[in-house]
Motif scaffolding. Structure first.
Motif, mmCIF file in Angstrom:
data_model
loop_
_atom_site.group_PDB
_atom_site.id
_atom_site.type_symbol
_atom_site.label_atom_id
_atom_site.label_comp_id
_atom_site.label_asym_id
_atom_site.label_seq_id
_atom_site.Cartn_x
_atom_site.Cartn_y
_atom_site.Cartn_z
ATOM 1 N N ASP A 127 58.615 66.875 46.389
ATOM 2 C CA ASP A 127 58.848 65.476 46.015
ATOM 3 C C ASP A 127 58.981 65.288 44.502
ATOM 4 O O ASP A 127 58.201 64.583 43.872
ATOM 5 C CB ASP A 127 57.738 64.591 46.600
ATOM 6 N N ASP A 130 62.729 66.033 49.169
ATOM 7 C CA ASP A 130 62.898 64.938 48.223
ATOM 8 C C ASP A 130 63.025 65.521 46.820
ATOM 9 O O ASP A 130 62.403 65.067 45.857
ATOM 10 C CB ASP A 130 61.786 63.892 48.319
ATOM 11 N N GLY A 188 64.822 66.559 52.109
ATOM 12 C CA GLY A 188 63.963 65.457 52.514
ATOM 13 C C GLY A 188 64.767 64.201 52.774
ATOM 14 O O GLY A 188 66.007 64.198 52.689
ATOM 15 N N HIS A 203 60.323 69.215 55.440
ATOM 16 C CA HIS A 203 59.878 68.114 54.589
ATOM 17 C C HIS A 203 58.897 67.197 55.307
ATOM 18 O O HIS A 203 57.817 66.886 54.791
ATOM 19 C CB HIS A 203 61.076 67.302 54.107
ATOM 20 N N HIS A 204 59.277 66.716 56.482
ATOM 21 C CA HIS A 204 58.424 65.782 57.232
ATOM 22 C C HIS A 204 57.339 66.573 57.958
ATOM 23 O O HIS A 204 57.640 67.393 58.831
ATOM 24 C CB HIS A 204 59.254 65.002 58.254
ATOM 25 N N HIS A 236 56.599 65.056 51.620
ATOM 26 C CA HIS A 236 56.841 63.733 52.177
ATOM 27 C C HIS A 236 55.697 62.746 51.990
ATOM 28 O O HIS A 236 55.920 61.595 51.625
ATOM 29 C CB HIS A 236 57.195 63.848 53.665
#
Length: 299
Positions: A8, A53, A86, A160-161, A198
């Protein structure tokens, strides 16, 4: 196996752009990398892993900035670099910088055998125009095919999640759909760790008996315990270093990963005041964000 786990970063193409009109995300990442300059002093780093992200504006130039910062770090460490997509990323834009994924379709999924006989697999859970995550049936079929042949020491999976249940209403609305399908794909395989981003805060859990680690965000760190239906983040930056034991006669394949996570003041904070939240969303604002991030009642 040692992993430098970042996530992120929310980089922009425009160096003057600020996240929430406050955070210079490139400066935040640069300082985190400086703080981690000595992580290979006692054990080599095998993988630099960014779990999504990477970009805030989903631009090709933002991904070029990311690689301009991370490629030299990975090279200096003698490590592989892998970047996951992401919900703020664009798989198509990233493909122009890093090339296509390892199988058909738009996804940035990759499987890499590392020099130390470990395997790293990244899955693209991004859904265009949505904040939640999803894996296509074709991606899961490809994953099963990859995992059908075990790696010598095992596989690290990155998505990512997180395949967990989030701590707050907003993040729960933006979770990974169909976690059970991913669990079915990895059960009984050599996957020994799942790495995610995330949430912007550290979290641990498990999927199908496999440990899951969520690293804190580089651009800010969210407070999952602020309560009252609010969502808050602070001007902090974090990262994790993960150590996994090799399998073999002198190692336990079931050993729990040793995960070290640190959080520092955010060097890109133009206010320089960690007590002022980067954002502080009311329950009403949370509801509006959920509605905008989950189109057509998809979740």
């Amino acid at each position: 196996m040692r992993i430098l786990h970042l996530t992120d970063t929310h980089l922009f193409a425009d160096p003057a752009a600020r996240h929430y009109d406050r955070i210079d995300t490139a400066a935040a990442l640069e300082r985190v990398l400086e703080r981690l300059a000595d992580i290979a002093a006692d054990r080599p780093v095998d993988l630099v892993l960014h779990t999504g992200d990477a970009s805030e504006d989903a631009s090709e130039d933002s991904y070029r900035r990311l690689h301009a910062m991370l490629d030299p770090v990975a090279a200096a460490l003698g490590a592989e670099l892998l970047v996951v997509m992401g919900n703020h990323d664009s798989s198509a834009a990233y493909a122009t910088v890093a090339g296509p994924g390892d199988h058909g379709g738009p996804w940035q999924d990759r499987a890499r055998m590392l020099a130390n006989a470990w395997r790293a697999v990244v899955l693209d859970s991004s859904v265009p125009g949505a904040g939640y995550g999803r894996l296509d049936a074709a991606q899961l079929a490809w994953l099963r095919e990859v995992l059908a042949e075990p790696a010598e020491h095992g596989t690290v999976l990155a998505i990512h999640h997180p395949p967990l249940t989030a701590a707050t209403p907003l993040l729960r609305a933006l979770d990974l759909q169909d976690r059970d399908a991913l669990a079915d794909a990895i059960v009984g395989t050599d996957v020994r760790l799942i790495c995610s981003g995330h949430y912007h805060h550290p979290m641990t859990g498990a999927l199908a008996g496999v440990p899951v680690h969520v690293a804190p965000g580089v651009t800010n760190v969210m407070d999952p315990l602020c309560g009252g239906g609010r969502e808050q983040a602070r001007a902090l930056s974090g990262a994790s270093v993960i150590d996994l034991s090799d399998t073999g006669d002198d190692a336990d394949a079931s050993a729990v990963p040793v995960i070290t996570t640190a959080v520092w003041p955010n060097a890109g904070d133009v206010l320089g005041d960690g007590e002022v939240p980067v954002y502080d969303f009311s329950p009403q604002q949370v509801a509006a964000i959920i509605a905008a991030s989950v189109p057509d009642g998809a979740v």
